[in-house]
Design a protein around this motif. Structure first.
Motif, PDB file in Angstrom:
ATOM      1  N   LEU A  85       0.835  -1.207   0.000  1.00  0.00           N
ATOM      2  CA  LEU A  85       0.000   0.000   0.000  1.00  0.00           C
ATOM      3  C   LEU A  85       0.866   1.252   0.000  1.00  0.00           C
ATOM      4  O   LEU A  85       0.573   2.228  -0.704  1.00  0.00           O
ATOM      5  CB  LEU A  85      -0.928  -0.008   1.213  1.00  0.00           C
ATOM      6  N   ALA A  86       1.939   1.222   0.787  1.00  0.00           N
ATOM      7  CA  ALA A  86       2.801   2.398   0.859  1.00  0.00           C
ATOM      8  C   ALA A  86       3.413   2.694  -0.509  1.00  0.00           C
ATOM      9  O   ALA A  86       3.564   3.857  -0.893  1.00  0.00           O
ATOM     10  CB  ALA A  86       3.901   2.188   1.893  1.00  0.00           C
ATOM     11  N   SER A  87       3.744   1.630  -1.256  1.00  0.00           N
ATOM     12  CA  SER A  87       4.347   1.929  -2.558  1.00  0.00           C
ATOM     13  C   SER A  87       3.309   2.465  -3.542  1.00  0.00           C
ATOM     14  O   SER A  87       3.667   3.181  -4.472  1.00  0.00           O
ATOM     15  CB  SER A  87       5.093   0.723  -3.132  1.00  0.00           C
ATOM     16  N   MET A  88       2.042   2.140  -3.313  1.00  0.00           N
ATOM     17  CA  MET A  88       1.002   2.750  -4.152  1.00  0.00           C
ATOM     18  C   MET A  88       1.050   4.278  -4.045  1.00  0.00           C
ATOM     19  O   MET A  88       0.829   4.992  -5.006  1.00  0.00           O
ATOM     20  CB  MET A  88      -0.385   2.293  -3.703  1.00  0.00           C
ATOM     21  N   LEU A  89       1.324   4.754  -2.825  1.00  0.00           N
ATOM     22  CA  LEU A  89       1.357   6.206  -2.612  1.00  0.00           C
ATOM     23  C   LEU A  89       2.479   6.851  -3.397  1.00  0.00           C
ATOM     24  O   LEU A  89       2.302   7.893  -4.023  1.00  0.00           O
ATOM     25  CB  LEU A  89       1.572   6.512  -1.125  1.00  0.00           C
ATOM     26  N   SER A  90       3.654   6.217  -3.353  1.00  0.00           N
ATOM     27  CA  SER A  90       4.801   6.866  -3.980  1.00  0.00           C
ATOM     28  C   SER A  90       4.830   6.648  -5.487  1.00  0.00           C
ATOM     29  O   SER A  90       5.365   7.471  -6.223  1.00  0.00           O
ATOM     30  CB  SER A  90       6.093   6.348  -3.354  1.00  0.00           C
ATOM     31  N   LEU A  91       4.236   5.556  -5.961  1.00  0.00           N
ATOM     32  CA  LEU A  91       4.303   5.278  -7.401  1.00  0.00           C
ATOM     33  C   LEU A  91       3.556   6.319  -8.228  1.00  0.00           C
ATOM     34  O   LEU A  91       3.919   6.599  -9.363  1.00  0.00           O
ATOM     35  CB  LEU A  91       3.725   3.890  -7.699  1.00  0.00           C
ATOM     36  N   GLY A  92       2.502   6.891  -7.638  1.00  0.00           N
ATOM     37  CA  GLY A  92       1.766   7.923  -8.362  1.00  0.00           C
ATOM     38  C   GLY A  92       2.669   9.067  -8.782  1.00  0.00           C
ATOM     39  O   GLY A  92       2.436   9.712  -9.790  1.00  0.00           O
ATOM     40  N   ARG A  93       3.729   9.308  -7.984  1.00  0.00           N
ATOM     41  CA  ARG A  93       4.616  10.432  -8.276  1.00  0.00           C
ATOM     42  C   ARG A  93       5.772  10.052  -9.190  1.00  0.00           C
ATOM     43  O   ARG A  93       6.539  10.907  -9.597  1.00  0.00           O
ATOM     44  CB  ARG A  93       5.201  10.978  -6.968  1.00  0.00           C
ATOM     45  N   LEU A  94       5.908   8.747  -9.482  1.00  0.00           N
ATOM     46  CA  LEU A  94       7.106   8.293 -10.198  1.00  0.00           C
ATOM     47  C   LEU A  94       7.332   9.076 -11.485  1.00  0.00           C
ATOM     48  O   LEU A  94       8.426   9.571 -11.748  1.00  0.00           O
ATOM     49  CB  LEU A  94       6.979   6.794 -10.488  1.00  0.00           C
ATOM     50  N   GLY A 119      -8.283  10.361 -11.641  1.00  0.00           N
ATOM     51  CA  GLY A 119      -8.374   9.231 -10.715  1.00  0.00           C
ATOM     52  C   GLY A 119      -7.206   8.271 -10.843  1.00  0.00           C
ATOM     53  O   GLY A 119      -7.322   7.088 -10.553  1.00  0.00           O
ATOM     54  N   GLY A 120      -6.054   8.796 -11.303  1.00  0.00           N
ATOM     55  CA  GLY A 120      -4.893   7.931 -11.536  1.00  0.00           C
ATOM     56  C   GLY A 120      -4.455   7.174 -10.292  1.00  0.00           C
ATOM     57  O   GLY A 120      -4.029   6.042 -10.375  1.00  0.00           O
ATOM     58  N   GLY A 121      -4.593   7.827  -9.120  1.00  0.00           N
ATOM     59  CA  GLY A 121      -4.110   7.206  -7.897  1.00  0.00           C
ATOM     60  C   GLY A 121      -4.837   5.921  -7.546  1.00  0.00           C
ATOM     61  O   GLY A 121      -4.224   4.914  -7.205  1.00  0.00           O
ATOM     62  N   VAL A 122      -6.153   5.945  -7.665  1.00  0.00           N
ATOM     63  CA  VAL A 122      -6.932   4.743  -7.364  1.00  0.00           C
ATOM     64  C   VAL A 122      -6.732   3.721  -8.472  1.00  0.00           C
ATOM     65  O   VAL A 122      -6.583   2.525  -8.229  1.00  0.00           O
ATOM     66  CB  VAL A 122      -8.434   5.080  -7.246  1.00  0.00           C
ATOM     67  N   LEU A 123      -6.707   4.225  -9.687  1.00  0.00           N
ATOM     68  CA  LEU A 123      -6.587   3.345 -10.841  1.00  0.00           C
ATOM     69  C   LEU A 123      -5.312   2.508 -10.768  1.00  0.00           C
ATOM     70  O   LEU A 123      -5.329   1.310 -11.006  1.00  0.00           O
ATOM     71  CB  LEU A 123      -6.586   4.206 -12.113  1.00  0.00           C
ATOM     72  N   ILE A 124      -4.215   3.166 -10.370  1.00  0.00           N
ATOM     73  CA  ILE A 124      -2.939   2.446 -10.352  1.00  0.00           C
ATOM     74  C   ILE A 124      -3.011   1.278  -9.367  1.00  0.00           C
ATOM     75  O   ILE A 124      -2.481   0.195  -9.646  1.00  0.00           O
ATOM     76  CB  ILE A 124      -1.768   3.412 -10.045  1.00  0.00           C
ATOM     77  N   SER A 125      -3.741   1.445  -8.253  1.00  0.00           N
ATOM     78  CA  SER A 125      -3.855   0.327  -7.302  1.00  0.00           C
ATOM     79  C   SER A 125      -4.633  -0.827  -7.914  1.00  0.00           C
ATOM     80  O   SER A 125      -4.293  -1.987  -7.716  1.00  0.00           O
ATOM     81  CB  SER A 125      -4.542   0.747  -6.014  1.00  0.00           C
ATOM     82  N   ILE A 126      -5.700  -0.511  -8.660  1.00  0.00           N
ATOM     83  CA  ILE A 126      -6.499  -1.581  -9.260  1.00  0.00           C
ATOM     84  C   ILE A 126      -5.675  -2.337 -10.304  1.00  0.00           C
ATOM     85  O   ILE A 126      -5.761  -3.554 -10.422  1.00  0.00           O
ATOM     86  CB  ILE A 126      -7.768  -1.002  -9.916  1.00  0.00           C
ATOM     87  N   LEU A 127      -4.853  -1.616 -11.040  1.00  0.00           N
ATOM     88  CA  LEU A 127      -4.054  -2.266 -12.079  1.00  0.00           C
ATOM     89  C   LEU A 127      -2.938  -3.108 -11.485  1.00  0.00           C
ATOM     90  O   LEU A 127      -2.654  -4.202 -11.958  1.00  0.00           O
ATOM     91  CB  LEU A 127      -3.405  -1.214 -12.997  1.00  0.00           C
ATOM     92  N   ILE A 128      -2.284  -2.561 -10.457  1.00  0.00           N
ATOM     93  CA  ILE A 128      -1.001  -3.112 -10.054  1.00  0.00           C
ATOM     94  C   ILE A 128      -1.100  -4.097  -8.888  1.00  0.00           C
ATOM     95  O   ILE A 128      -0.408  -5.105  -8.865  1.00  0.00           O
ATOM     96  CB  ILE A 128      -0.031  -1.956  -9.707  1.00  0.00           C
ATOM     97  N   LEU A 129      -1.980  -3.818  -7.923  1.00  0.00           N
ATOM     98  CA  LEU A 129      -2.018  -4.703  -6.745  1.00  0.00           C
ATOM     99  C   LEU A 129      -2.201  -6.183  -7.112  1.00  0.00           C
ATOM    100  O   LEU A 129      -1.515  -7.029  -6.550  1.00  0.00           O
ATOM    101  CB  LEU A 129      -3.087  -4.226  -5.755  1.00  0.00           C
ATOM    102  N   PRO A 130      -3.127  -6.531  -8.058  1.00  0.00           N
ATOM    103  CA  PRO A 130      -3.249  -7.956  -8.389  1.00  0.00           C
ATOM    104  C   PRO A 130      -1.953  -8.549  -8.957  1.00  0.00           C
ATOM    105  O   PRO A 130      -1.655  -9.721  -8.736  1.00  0.00           O
ATOM    106  CB  PRO A 130      -4.348  -7.986  -9.457  1.00  0.00           C
ATOM    107  N   LEU A 131      -1.170  -7.699  -9.644  1.00  0.00           N
ATOM    108  CA  LEU A 131       0.072  -8.216 -10.221  1.00  0.00           C
ATOM    109  C   LEU A 131       1.141  -8.431  -9.151  1.00  0.00           C
ATOM    110  O   LEU A 131       2.126  -9.120  -9.364  1.00  0.00           O
ATOM    111  CB  LEU A 131       0.596  -7.243 -11.287  1.00  0.00           C
ATOM    112  N   TYR A 132       0.944  -7.821  -7.987  1.00  0.00           N
ATOM    113  CA  TYR A 132       1.891  -7.981  -6.885  1.00  0.00           C
ATOM    114  C   TYR A 132       1.717  -9.300  -6.134  1.00  0.00           C
ATOM    115  O   TYR A 132       2.531  -9.633  -5.277  1.00  0.00           O
ATOM    116  CB  TYR A 132       1.700  -6.859  -5.864  1.00  0.00           C
ATOM    117  N   VAL A 133       0.627 -10.025  -6.414  1.00  0.00           N
ATOM    118  CA  VAL A 133       0.285 -11.201  -5.605  1.00  0.00           C
ATOM    119  C   VAL A 133       1.464 -12.167  -5.396  1.00  0.00           C
ATOM    120  O   VAL A 133       1.733 -12.554  -4.254  1.00  0.00           O
ATOM    121  CB  VAL A 133      -0.943 -11.919  -6.207  1.00  0.00           C
TER     122      VAL A 133
END
Lengths: 219, 241, 196
Positions: free
Chosen positions: A59-68, A155-169
């Motif tokens: 979750l913490a990396s979701m926060l910082s990735l938006g700024r990448l 809504g990029g911030g929420v979107l990135i979590s939906i895209l990426i979190l499942p790939l982190y499994v």
């Protein structure tokens, strides 16, 4: 040139160090909320610790990735980075490396301290540290694809979590699995090897995919 | 090249319209036959009773969910690599159907789980990976919905689908691995159920019906997408004229 | 093509060294798109661009050693000083510029005394000048400038004019999207007007 990209991002991050700190605080707060929600029973806390720490790291990396890429995109420097005479995936790799140092490494370093809250043994803390050290590059690498794809979207911030979190499994399973194995007294080696292998696969594919994503988003 | 002509969305639109009944009607017939065989011809299972009959929907749905994801990625990839708009539209049309089948397989799985395992949801390896597959579909659909420019939406979707397809085997493996590590939580099937011939027949008929249905519904959705995009394009052309 | 919309077609142009192209046209006519196609940020729907006879797609990253593109957004980092912006942008490009040259370029652009100020304290026009200073220290042969004259004062516009003149005399090519007429005393001026 690669080192200049890393250097550039490190300087920028240092000038905005409050961003780094807020990611770290987010991580610490999320982890500390679990005992409050679940109760202080040591046995239970010990068994959920690996999952809690790892999920908080995701979750913490979701926060910082938006700024990448977003900051560079807004002021036009991202376009300039795309026009440098070097393969784009090297530029991406540089930025990913910088992201890992800025946003993930502090989590790796503070994780053992946070783990103490969960009454983990010295050996378990050590494995937690190693698993995050191996696994967090995966978060930066795969995350860069999501950051590239969602660049400039509403809504990029929420979107990135939906895209990426499942790939982190897989990273979550192998990473938390290694720590858990140590807790129940089994060797964490197989999990760590798999985690390492997944990191290598991510290193092979993610920069390429993120470069493609950037080109698409900047068109 | 005569075939190539149909690769243009505007040309394919009427063709798709003519193709739909050829898939929709057989799909309806096969669903009827499959359900009849499944519910009335196939014998009652000696362990699970009649509850097992839900697998005639559950199993094809689960397979379709997986196949369609791969198919979607292939179409999206072709659309991106060769700048073939129709192929990209096809990928967007497939995504919703794939997600629907994945959801259907989860829901029917829960219906089957309640009488058999005594719980609606068990963190069984297959159900867990199906759930993650649903998340992957959700990501693809959400990404495309968030992008206004259709060209960017197609390409961004392609990158995500390809990354997903590379990742899917790893996810499946990791979930399997996770499941074997946590033996305590697993609930295994009570022995290997012997599949009687009518059961297999019903299953295959239902699978064929699902395929035909998918083709028909994807074509319907494809026509909608073509209409929507070409309309936007022609409206812009009018403004510019 | 923007979205599914065709912006321009039938564009055929070849430029020899020392040419200045003034790209004009109403808003939305595709000036920016054309410049972005020329620096490969955008793929043309049809057709190709050749640089010294070779398709720019086949040239790969090497093409960028010949090109400087300045877009709408100045590409200046708020957190960095003007000097750092210049040196780092060049270093990332593989051109290492020493501090002396860089501050010289900034002084030429009229930023003397502000070199070490973080760019967020600079005005819009001053930031634009930092971006333009890159033209002074780079040795690329094709300049693609998109609306760079906006928010520049008269003196700065004059500076840009002389920069482009020098560039043309060195055998460079400049393609500039602008509404302002630059009366150049060097090179060949061509006008390209895009219509909607």
């Amino acid at each position: 040139m690669l080192r200049w990209i890393v250097w550039r991002d490190l300087i920028l991050a240092w000038r905005r160090r409050s961003d780094i700190l807020s990611t770290v605080f987010f991580f610490v707060i999320v982890v500390s909320l679990f005992p409050l929600g679940i109760g202080p029973e040591t046995q239970l806390l010990r068994s959920i610790a690996p999952g809690v720490v790892w999920v908080a790291a995701l979750l913490a990396s979701m926060l910082s990735l938006g700024r990448l890429f977003a900051n560079d995109y807004q002021d036009g420097t991202l376009e300039q980075l795309l026009l440098t005479p070097q393969p784009l995936f090297l530029v991406v790799l540089g930025k990913v490396l910088a992201h890992w140092i800025i946003a993930e490494l502090p989590l790796v370093l503070i994780a053992p301290l946070v783990g103490v809250q969960f009454d983990l043994s010295k050996q378990t803390l050590w494995v937690l540290f190693v698993s995050l050290l191996l696994g967090t590059p995966i978060l930066s690498l795969i995350g860069s694809v999501g950051a590239g794809l969602t660049l400039g979207l509403r809504g990029g911030g929420v979107l990135i979590s939906i895209l990426i979190l499942p790939l982190y499994v897989p990273a979550l399973i192998f990473g938390a699995g290694a720590v858990e194995a140590t807790i129940i007294g089994v060797t964490p080696a197989p999990n760590l090897y798999l985690l390492g292998a997944f990191a290598v696969v991510s290193l092979l594919f993610a920069p390429w995919a993120a470069s493609a994503a950037l080109r698409i988003s900047l068109e | 090249m005569k075939l190539y002509k149909y690769a243009s969305p505007a040309m394919f639109y009427p063709v798709a319209g003519k193709m739909i009944p050829w898939f929709a009607i057989p799909a309806a017939l096969l669903f009827a036959v499959g359900l009849y065989v499944g519910f009335f011809v196939a014998p009652t299972d000696f362990q699970q009773g009649d509850a097992y009959r839900i697998m005639f929907i559950h199993v094809p749905a689960a397979w379709m969910g997986m196949f369609l994801y791969v198919l979607m990625a292939i179409y999206a990839g072709i659309g991106w690599a060769f700048n073939a708009r129709l192929s990209s539209m096809m990928a967007s049309a497939i995504a919703v159907t794939g997600a629907m089948f994945t959801l259907l397989s989860l829901v029917t799985g829960a219906f089957w789980g309640k009488p058999t395992w005594g719980t609606w949801w068990a963190w069984d390896a297959r159900m867990t990976s199906t759930l993650i597959l649903l998340f992957l579909y959700a990501g693809f659909i959400a990404l495309q919905a968030a992008i206004d420019d259709p060209r960017r939406a197609d390409r961004a979707g392609a990158v995500l689908a390809i990354v997903g397809v590379i990742n899917v085997p790893i996810i499946y493996f990791s979930v399997q691995w996770w499941n074997t590590l946590h033996q305590g939580a697993t609930i295994r099937l009570l022995g290997k159920p012997s599949i009687a011939a009518p059961m297999l027949t019903a299953l295959l008929i239902m699978l064929a019906a699902c395929w035909l249905y998918s083709v028909a519904i994807v074509l319907v959705r494809l026509r909608c997408i073509i209409l929507e995009r070409e309309q936007n394009a022609s409206r812009l052309a009018e403004v510019n004229a | 093509m923007r979205g599914d919309r065709r912006l321009f077609r039938g564009l055929d142009l070849s430029l020899s060294p020392g040419t200045y192209v003034q790209l004009t046209g109403p808003n939305g006519s595709g000036k920016t798109s054309l410049l972005r196609i020329l620096c490969r940020l955008l793929e043309p729907a049809e057709g190709e661009i050749r640089w010294e006879g070779a398709n720019i797609r086949s040239l790969g990253e090497d093409y960028f050693t010949a090109v400087t593109y300045l877009g709408h957004r100045p590409g200046v980092k708020d957190e960095l000083s003007a000097l750092e912006n210049l040196t780092i942008a060049n270093a990332v490009n593989g051109v290492e510029v020493d501090t002396e040259n860089a501050s010289g370029a900034l002084q030429t652009m009229g930023l003397a005394g502000r070199e070490r100020l973080p760019a967020r304290f600079l005005s819009e026009g001053q930031r634009r000048r930092v971006a333009l200073a890159r033209l002074l220290v780079s040795n690329t042969r094709l300049w693609l400038l998109d609306e760079v004259l906006t928010s520049l004062d008269k003196r700065a516009v004059g500076l840009v004019r002389s920069l482009i003149e020098e560039h043309l005399n060195r055998g460079g090519i400049a393609i500039v999207a602008t509404h302002q007429e630059l009366e150049l005393s060097a090179g060949v001026t061509k006008r390209l007007e895009l219509t909607t």
